[in-house]
Design a protein around this motif. Structure first.
Motif, short mmCIF file in Angstrom:
data_model
loop_
_atom_site.label_atom_id
_atom_site.label_comp_id
_atom_site.label_asym_id
_atom_site.label_seq_id
_atom_site.Cartn_x
_atom_site.Cartn_y
_atom_site.Cartn_z
N PHE A 1 10.60 -51.78 12.62
CA PHE A 1 12.06 -51.83 12.66
C PHE A 1 12.51 -52.46 13.97
CE2 PHE A 1 11.40 -48.67 9.43
CZ PHE A 1 12.41 -48.93 8.53
N PRO B 1 9.96 -39.32 25.95
CA PRO B 1 9.93 -40.78 26.06
C PRO B 1 8.70 -41.29 26.81
CG PRO B 1 12.11 -39.95 26.60
CD PRO B 1 11.20 -38.76 26.52
N LEU C 1 2.69 -45.74 19.14
CA LEU C 1 2.52 -45.75 17.68
C LEU C 1 3.06 -47.05 17.11
CD1 LEU C 1 2.08 -44.56 14.82
CD2 LEU C 1 4.26 -43.39 15.06
N GLN D 1 4.54 -52.33 26.18
CA GLN D 1 4.82 -51.05 26.83
C GLN D 1 3.63 -50.56 27.64
OE1 GLN D 1 6.92 -49.42 22.81
NE2 GLN D 1 5.72 -47.94 23.91
N ARG E 1 5.21 -56.13 20.82
CA ARG E 1 6.24 -55.27 21.41
C ARG E 1 5.63 -53.97 21.90
NH1 ARG E 1 10.60 -53.51 17.15
NH2 ARG E 1 9.63 -51.47 17.15
N TRP F 1 16.07 -53.26 16.40
CA TRP F 1 17.44 -52.77 16.56
C TRP F 1 18.37 -53.77 17.21
CZ3 TRP F 1 13.08 -50.84 18.95
CH2 TRP F 1 12.96 -51.08 20.32
#
Lengths: 276, 222
Positions: free
Chosen positions: B81, B67, B75, B156, B152, B83
Motif C-alpha cells: 500500500f 514505531p 514486514l 528503513q 521502500r 499513501w
C-alpha cells in the motif's frame, strides 16, 4: 399589548390561535394525501413526524414555561442533561461504523458536552452578561442551538473518521510498518474528517442572509424585534456555533482516532461495529 | 547484525510458536492458505493483538516503542500500500520534489552518498531507473508496486526481515532479481529473514531451514 413595552418596535406578535395551526396542519395532511396518491410511501412517516413535532414542541413549550417561572438551577441542569443525552444518542445513530461499547455513545456525548456547554457558558457570562448566568430564557435556547449544530458537525466528522479508517486499513498499516507513529499514520484521515465536520457551518456563514434568513433571526423578527437587533443576535449565534462545532469536532476526532489505536499503536478496527 | 527469537508467540489460529533465527539466517514458512502464515508475520510486527514476546538479539519487543520495533523488524506485506502521491515521497531519507530534485539530490549526494547510492543500486537491481522515484504511484503495476515496496522497506535499514509472499506476482526474471536483492541484503547486513513462500521451487533453490504450518502448529518441513 402590554402598555409598559418599549415604544420603539411598532410591530407586535400576532398570537396564533389553535384554529390558525390547524389550518397549517391541513397542508401537511394534503402532503400525506399526495404521497398516498403518488405512491411515494411516506404518508405514514409524514403524519407521524408531524404529530411528533406537535407533541414535542407543545411539551417543550410547557416545560420552558415552567422553567422560566422558577429559574431553578437544578431543573435547568436536568433539562440540559436531557438535551445532551438525546443529542449523544442522535450522533451515535448517524454512524455507519460506530465504536463498540460505551465509546459509541461516549465520544459524541463528551465532545458535545465540552464544546456546547463551554461555549454557551462563555456567551452567557462574558458576551451577553446575563444575570444570573443560568437565566433559562437565554440559556436553554442558546444551548439548544449550539447542541443542534455541534451535533451535526460531530456526527459528520466522526462518521468520516471511522468510515475512512475502515477503508484505508492497508494504507494506515503501511505507514505504521514504515515506522510512523499512530498520529502520523492517521493524520490525513483525521484532517479530512475535521474538514468535513466544519464545512456545513462555514457554508452557512458564507450564505447567511443572502439565500435564506436564518431561523433564529426570522423568529425574532416575527416576534417583533427590530431587524438590526435580530441580525446582531443571529451573528452572535453563528459565531458561537462555528466555535462550538469546531471545538466539538476536534475533540470527537481526537478521541475517536486515539480509540482506533491501542497502547502498542496497532490499528484496532475490531473496536468498530457495523450499524444494523 | 541481529537474530530474532519468537517466544511463545500465539494468535487466534496458531499454537504457541518458539523459534530462533540466528543473525543472517533465512527461514522459510509455508502452509495452506488460511493457515495463519500472514497472521504470524503480522503478530511479529505487532500489528494485531496476540500473546507472546519477540526478541531482537537481547532486546525484548515490549521494551521498545512500536514505531522503533517496526522500523527495525521490517514486514513486507503480500499486498503493498502507498499513501502519498509519488514513489519518492515514501522514502523519508531522500525527499525528491519536482524541479528542485536534482539540486537537492546533489546536496544529499555529498552528505550521505552511501544511502542515496544504495537505494539507487537496489532500484537498478530490480530493473528500475532512478527516476522511478518521481513517478506517480497510480502509474505502477502490481508487480512494480511489490518490487518497489521491497526497496521502500530496505531503505528503513531493518535488522530483521519478514517477507510475505515477496515474489508471488512476479515473472521469473523479476523473481530472480528480488531473490538476489534479499540475499545480498541478508548477507551484507547479517539480517535474519523469515520468509513466507508457497513456492516449493523457491524453498529448494535457496535452501536453509523450512517450516510448515499444519493444523495450527509450526512444524519442520520434511
Amino acid at each position: 399589548m402590554d402598555a409598559n413595552a418599549p415604544a420603539s418596535p411598532s410591530i407586535s406578535l400576532i398570537e396564533l390561535s389553535p384554529w390558525d395551526l390547524s389550518l397549517a396542519s391541513l397542508l401537511v395532511l394534503l402532503l400525506a394525501v399526495l404521497s398516498w396518491r403518488l405512491r411515494l410511501g411516506v404518508e405514514r412517516r409524514v403524519l407521524i413526524a408531524a404529530a411528533r413535532s406537535a407533541v414535542q414542541l407543545s411539551l417543550v413549550g410547557l416545560v420552558l414555561k415552567l422553567l422560566f417561572a422558577q429559574t431553578s438551577l437544578p431543573l435547568i441542569g436536568l433539562m440540559a442533561l436531557v438535551m445532551l443525552s438525546v443529542a449523544g444518542f442522535e450522533v451515535m445513530q448517524r454512524q455507519t461504523r460506530r465504536f463498540g461499547g460505551p465509546w459509541g455513545y461516549g465520544i459524541g456525548a463528551v465532545s458535545m458536552f465540552l464544546s456546547s456547554f463551554s461555549v454557551t457558558l462563555l456567551a452567557l457570562t462574558v458576551v451577553i452578561g446575563v444575570e444570573p448566568w443560568y437565566q433559562p430564557q437565554y440559556l436553554i435556547p442558546l444551548l439548544g442551538m449550539l447542541l443542534g449544530n455541534t451535533m451535526s458537525g460531530v456526527a459528520i466528522a466522526l462518521d468520516n473518521l471511522t468510515r475512512h479508517a475502515w477503508e484505508s486499513r492497508g494504507r494506515i498499516e503501511a505507514r505504521l510498518l514504515a515506522g510512523q507513529d499512530w498520529e502520523q499514520a492517521i493524520e490525513h484521515i483525521r484532517r479530512e474528517a475535521l474538514r468535513s465536520g466544519l464545512i456545513p457551518i462555514i457554508n452557512a456563514m458564507g450564505t447567511a442572509g443572502l439565500v435564506s434568513l436564518p431561523g433564529m433571526m426570522t423568529g425574532q423578527i416575527l416576534a417583533g424585534s427590530p431587524p438590526m437587533d435580530a441580525a446582531k443576535y443571529q451573528l452572535l449565534i453563528m459565531f458561537l456555533i462555528a466555535a462550538g462545532t469546531g471545538l466539538g469536532a476536534m475533540v470527537a476526532v481526537w478521541m475517536g482516532s486515539r480509540r482506533l489505536f491501542d497502547e502498542r499503536q496497532r490499528l484496532r478496527l475490531d473496536r468498530l461495529t457495523q450499524a444494523g | 547484525m541481529a537474530g530474532l527469537r519468537l517466544d511463545g508467540l500465539t494468535h487466534r489460529t496458531l499454537a504457541p510458536v518458539d523459534l530462533v533465527l540466528d543473525a543472517g539466517e533465512r527461514v522459510f514458512v509455508s502452509g495452506p492458505s488460511g493457515s495463519g502464515k500472514s497472521l504470524l508475520l503480522r503478530a511479529i510486527a505487532d500489528l494485531d493483538p496476540h500473546q507472546g514476546e519477540v526478541w531482537l538479539d537481547t532486546e525484548p519487543r515490549s521494551r521498545m516503542a512500536p514505531p522503533v520495533w517496526r522500523r527495525r523488524v521490517g514486514l513486507l506485506p503480500a499486498e503493498s500500500f502507498w499513501w502519498a502521491e509519488t514513489v519518492g515521497e515514501h522514502f523519508p531519507a531522500i525527499q525528491t520534489s519536482g524541479t528542485l530534485s536534482a539540486e537537492k539530490m546533489g546536496a544529499f549526494h555529498s552528505d550521505h552518498p552511501t544511502h542515496r547510492d544504495q537505494i539507487n543500486g537496489w532500484l537498478t537491481g530490480l530493473g528500475f531507473e532512478p527516476d522511478v522515484l518521481d513517478w506517480s504511484v497510480t502509474r505502477l503495476s502490481t508487480g512494480e508496486r511489490q518490487r518497489l515496496a521491497l526497496v521502500r522497506l530496505l531503505a528503513q535499514r531493518p535488522e530483521a526481515l519478514l517477507l510475505d509472499e515477496a515474489t508471488a506476482n512476479l515473472d521469473p526474471v523479476n523473481r530472480d532479481r528480488v531473490e538476489t536483492l534479499v540475499e545480498t541484503y541478508r548477507r551484507e547486513q547479517d539480517a535474519a529473514v523469515l520468509w513466507v513462500s508457497h513456492d516449493p521451487e523457491q524453498r529448494r533453490r535457496l535452501g536453509g531451514r523450512a517450516f510448515v504450518i499444519c493444523n495450527g502448529r509450526l512444524e519442520p518441513e520434511t
